[in-house]
Scaffold this active site. Sequence first.
Site, PDB file in Angstrom:
ATOM      1  N   ALA A  27       0.210  44.384 -50.509  1.00 12.94           N
ATOM      2  CA  ALA A  27       1.404  44.678 -49.720  1.00 12.94           C
ATOM      3  C   ALA A  27       1.646  46.188 -49.722  1.00 12.94           C
ATOM      4  CB  ALA A  27       2.608  43.955 -50.297  1.00 12.94           C
ATOM      5  N   GLY A  51      -0.941  40.736 -52.111  1.00 10.04           N
ATOM      6  CA  GLY A  51      -0.642  40.037 -50.868  1.00 10.04           C
ATOM      7  C   GLY A  51      -1.876  39.743 -50.038  1.00 10.04           C
ATOM      8  N   GLU A  86      -3.246  36.593 -51.513  1.00  5.46           N
ATOM      9  CA  GLU A  86      -2.314  35.527 -51.123  1.00  5.46           C
ATOM     10  C   GLU A  86      -2.514  35.145 -49.658  1.00  5.46           C
ATOM     11  OE1 GLU A  86       1.641  35.983 -53.760  1.00  5.46           O
ATOM     12  OE2 GLU A  86       1.033  37.840 -52.777  1.00  5.46           O
ATOM     13  N   GLU A  96       0.098  42.109 -59.628  1.00  4.30           N
ATOM     14  CA  GLU A  96       1.549  42.340 -59.565  1.00  4.30           C
ATOM     15  C   GLU A  96       2.186  42.608 -60.924  1.00  4.30           C
ATOM     16  OE1 GLU A  96       0.667  40.165 -55.727  1.00  4.30           O
ATOM     17  OE2 GLU A  96      -0.062  40.118 -57.790  1.00  4.30           O
TER      18      GLU A  96
END
Length: 255
Positions: free
Chosen positions: A66, A112, A115, A135
Amino acid sequence: MSYHNIIIDTEDKTAIVTINRPESLNALNAQTINEISSALDELASDNKIRVIILTGSGEKSFVAGADIKEFSDFNQEKAEELARNGQTILFNKIENLSKPVIAAVNGFALGGGLELAMACHIRYTSENAKLGLPEVTLGLIPGYGGTQRLPKLVGKGIANELIFSAKMISAQKAKEIGLVNEVYPIEELLNKTKELASTIARNSPMAISKAINATNLSDTNKGFETEIKYFGELFEMEDKKEGVSAFLEKRKPSF
């Protein structure tokens, strides 16, 4: 619709959605998430498209994560909204889309990015791919479904190891633990993914749509009943009639 951060190409019955932010290793920001979501809506309603491939531009990165600078100063309320909106707008949408979405993971798939790949129905990777959920090194946990989808793919123990350690794993290791389906040289990845898409596109789109929904319920108490219901429903549909007729007449079906 025009897009700034993604490119859409179509080949026969397959659409290829390329995340195109090479200057940031294709990191996901809000605009990119919204653009991918809009593209999926557009492609889901296009009867000419049977399969969608999601990949990144270049040979270094699928999605490196992200875009942290977008949310670095968020408070709890904004952070929860970010995670919830991301799931609704994109990640859950991919998982529940009526058409198969294949991730062609060409390089880094971190945070992300991993994911995003896990939300897809199938994952092919390049040999140079590195996958992980880093993370906890930021004092956070995965917020786009990582703690939920990873255990379903690799088991709780391995998922905990990867999440708690934040380590990156190789493409081959990812295949060994069941995180990805196949690993190919980077120069072969997209063509191999297209071959799979072409094979899928020859089959009944209605049956595949039902199979996606049923498979997504495989770890719930509704799974078997949903399978039975869909199996029966398909007997009333044209695809089943064509498929069975083609089999009995010893020809290829035309769906």
